[in-house]
Design a protein around this motif. Structure first.
Motif, PDB file in Angstrom:
ATOM      1  N   MET A  97      -1.829  36.695  25.921  1.00  0.00           N
ATOM      2  CA  MET A  97      -0.896  35.661  25.532  1.00  0.00           C
ATOM      3  C   MET A  97      -1.661  34.624  24.702  1.00  0.00           C
ATOM      4  N   ASP A  98      -1.099  34.244  23.573  1.00  0.00           N
ATOM      5  CA  ASP A  98      -1.761  33.261  22.716  1.00  0.00           C
ATOM      6  C   ASP A  98      -1.124  31.885  22.903  1.00  0.00           C
ATOM      7  N   ASP A  99      -1.729  30.864  22.277  1.00  0.00           N
ATOM      8  CA  ASP A  99      -1.251  29.491  22.427  1.00  0.00           C
ATOM      9  C   ASP A  99       0.198  29.345  21.965  1.00  0.00           C
ATOM     10  N   LYS A 100       0.563  29.979  20.879  1.00  0.00           N
ATOM     11  CA  LYS A 100       1.927  29.871  20.361  1.00  0.00           C
ATOM     12  C   LYS A 100       2.930  30.415  21.372  1.00  0.00           C
ATOM     13  N   THR A 101       2.620  31.520  21.975  1.00  0.00           N
ATOM     14  CA  THR A 101       3.507  32.111  22.978  1.00  0.00           C
ATOM     15  C   THR A 101       3.658  31.181  24.170  1.00  0.00           C
ATOM     16  N   ILE A 102       2.558  30.595  24.605  1.00  0.00           N
ATOM     17  CA  ILE A 102       2.597  29.664  25.731  1.00  0.00           C
ATOM     18  C   ILE A 102       3.429  28.437  25.359  1.00  0.00           C
ATOM     19  N   LEU A 103       3.206  27.899  24.174  1.00  0.00           N
ATOM     20  CA  LEU A 103       3.973  26.730  23.731  1.00  0.00           C
ATOM     21  C   LEU A 103       5.459  27.051  23.590  1.00  0.00           C
ATOM     22  N   ASP A 104       5.784  28.237  23.095  1.00  0.00           N
ATOM     23  CA  ASP A 104       7.191  28.649  22.999  1.00  0.00           C
ATOM     24  C   ASP A 104       7.827  28.707  24.393  1.00  0.00           C
ATOM     25  N   HIS A 105       7.065  29.219  25.348  1.00  0.00           N
ATOM     26  CA  HIS A 105       7.536  29.290  26.736  1.00  0.00           C
ATOM     27  C   HIS A 105       7.750  27.879  27.297  1.00  0.00           C
ATOM     28  N   ILE A 106       6.816  26.976  27.023  1.00  0.00           N
ATOM     29  CA  ILE A 106       6.937  25.586  27.469  1.00  0.00           C
ATOM     30  C   ILE A 106       8.200  24.960  26.876  1.00  0.00           C
ATOM     31  N   HIS A 107       8.409  25.148  25.587  1.00  0.00           N
ATOM     32  CA  HIS A 107       9.597  24.580  24.937  1.00  0.00           C
ATOM     33  C   HIS A 107      10.888  25.130  25.539  1.00  0.00           C
ATOM     34  N   ALA A 108      10.905  26.409  25.851  1.00  0.00           N
ATOM     35  CA  ALA A 108      12.097  27.009  26.462  1.00  0.00           C
ATOM     36  C   ALA A 108      12.339  26.434  27.861  1.00  0.00           C
ATOM     37  N   LEU A 109      11.276  26.260  28.632  1.00  0.00           N
ATOM     38  CA  LEU A 109      11.411  25.685  29.969  1.00  0.00           C
ATOM     39  C   LEU A 109      11.896  24.236  29.898  1.00  0.00           C
ATOM     40  N   VAL A 110      11.350  23.466  28.963  1.00  0.00           N
ATOM     41  CA  VAL A 110      11.762  22.071  28.798  1.00  0.00           C
ATOM     42  C   VAL A 110      13.237  22.003  28.396  1.00  0.00           C
ATOM     43  N   ARG A 129      -7.205  27.466  28.095  1.00  0.00           N
ATOM     44  CA  ARG A 129      -7.503  28.150  26.832  1.00  0.00           C
ATOM     45  C   ARG A 129      -8.183  27.209  25.852  1.00  0.00           C
ATOM     46  N   ARG A 130      -7.674  25.991  25.737  1.00  0.00           N
ATOM     47  CA  ARG A 130      -8.256  25.025  24.800  1.00  0.00           C
ATOM     48  C   ARG A 130      -9.664  24.611  25.227  1.00  0.00           C
ATOM     49  N   ALA A 131      -9.890  24.490  26.514  1.00  0.00           N
ATOM     50  CA  ALA A 131     -11.233  24.160  27.006  1.00  0.00           C
ATOM     51  C   ALA A 131     -12.210  25.287  26.680  1.00  0.00           C
ATOM     52  N   LYS A 132     -11.769  26.520  26.830  1.00  0.00           N
ATOM     53  CA  LYS A 132     -12.640  27.652  26.515  1.00  0.00           C
ATOM     54  C   LYS A 132     -13.006  27.671  25.034  1.00  0.00           C
ATOM     55  N   VAL A 133     -12.054  27.354  24.171  1.00  0.00           N
ATOM     56  CA  VAL A 133     -12.324  27.291  22.733  1.00  0.00           C
ATOM     57  C   VAL A 133     -13.390  26.227  22.461  1.00  0.00           C
ATOM     58  N   GLU A 134     -13.264  25.075  23.120  1.00  0.00           N
ATOM     59  CA  GLU A 134     -14.211  23.981  22.908  1.00  0.00           C
ATOM     60  C   GLU A 134     -15.642  24.355  23.275  1.00  0.00           C
ATOM     61  N   ILE A 135     -15.794  25.235  24.253  1.00  0.00           N
ATOM     62  CA  ILE A 135     -17.155  25.628  24.661  1.00  0.00           C
ATOM     63  C   ILE A 135     -17.520  27.023  24.143  1.00  0.00           C
ATOM     64  N   ASN A 136     -16.801  27.430  23.110  1.00  0.00           N
ATOM     65  CA  ASN A 136     -17.068  28.703  22.427  1.00  0.00           C
ATOM     66  C   ASN A 136     -16.968  29.916  23.340  1.00  0.00           C
ATOM     67  N   GLU A 137     -15.989  29.890  24.239  1.00  0.00           N
ATOM     68  CA  GLU A 137     -15.689  31.050  25.068  1.00  0.00           C
ATOM     69  C   GLU A 137     -14.372  31.659  24.585  1.00  0.00           C
ATOM     70  N   ASP A 138     -14.124  32.871  24.986  1.00  0.00           N
ATOM     71  CA  ASP A 138     -12.916  33.590  24.600  1.00  0.00           C
ATOM     72  C   ASP A 138     -11.710  33.022  25.350  1.00  0.00           C
ATOM     73  N   PRO A 139     -10.750  32.427  24.644  1.00  0.00           N
ATOM     74  CA  PRO A 139      -9.592  31.851  25.336  1.00  0.00           C
ATOM     75  C   PRO A 139      -8.722  32.891  26.037  1.00  0.00           C
ATOM     76  N   SER A 140      -8.828  34.133  25.626  1.00  0.00           N
ATOM     77  CA  SER A 140      -8.011  35.169  26.263  1.00  0.00           C
ATOM     78  C   SER A 140      -8.463  35.472  27.691  1.00  0.00           C
ATOM     79  N   THR A 141      -9.610  34.937  28.085  1.00  0.00           N
ATOM     80  CA  THR A 141     -10.073  35.146  29.458  1.00  0.00           C
ATOM     81  C   THR A 141      -9.469  34.138  30.435  1.00  0.00           C
TER      82      THR A 141
END
Length: 80
Positions: free
Chosen positions: A1-14, A54-66
């Motif tokens: 799941m990528d950030d866009k998918t998560i954000l789309d899910h958040i928007h639908a829930l809101v 996911r965003r924290a992992k990106v900041e520390i150069n880790e794979d956000p998919s984990t």
């Protein structure tokens, strides 16, 4: 799941949360409505938590998919 998918899910829930609240404005939510609202809030908390991970992992150069979605009880107990 990528950030866009998560954000789309958040928007639908809101949107569903907003519809639920507005459809019961002035009357209050019944038992089923309160349960649905609680479930929506929990799902939102989980989705935001996953996005933050996911965003924290990106900041520390880790794979956000984990990043993994945490159990609702774990996410909801952060403030306790």
């Amino acid at each position: 799941m990528d950030d866009k998918t998560i954000l789309d899910h958040i928007h639908a829930l809101v949107a569903e949360e907003k519809d639920l609240r507005s459809s019961h404005a002035g009357h209050g939510l019944g038992g089923e409505g309160r349960q649905r609202l609680q479930h929506l809030e929990e799902q939102l908390d989980q989705a935001w938590d996953l996005l933050r991970q996911r965003r924290a992992k990106v900041e520390i150069n880790e794979d956000p998919s984990t990043a993994q979605q945490r159990d609702v009880h774990e996410v909801e107990s952060y403030l306790n």
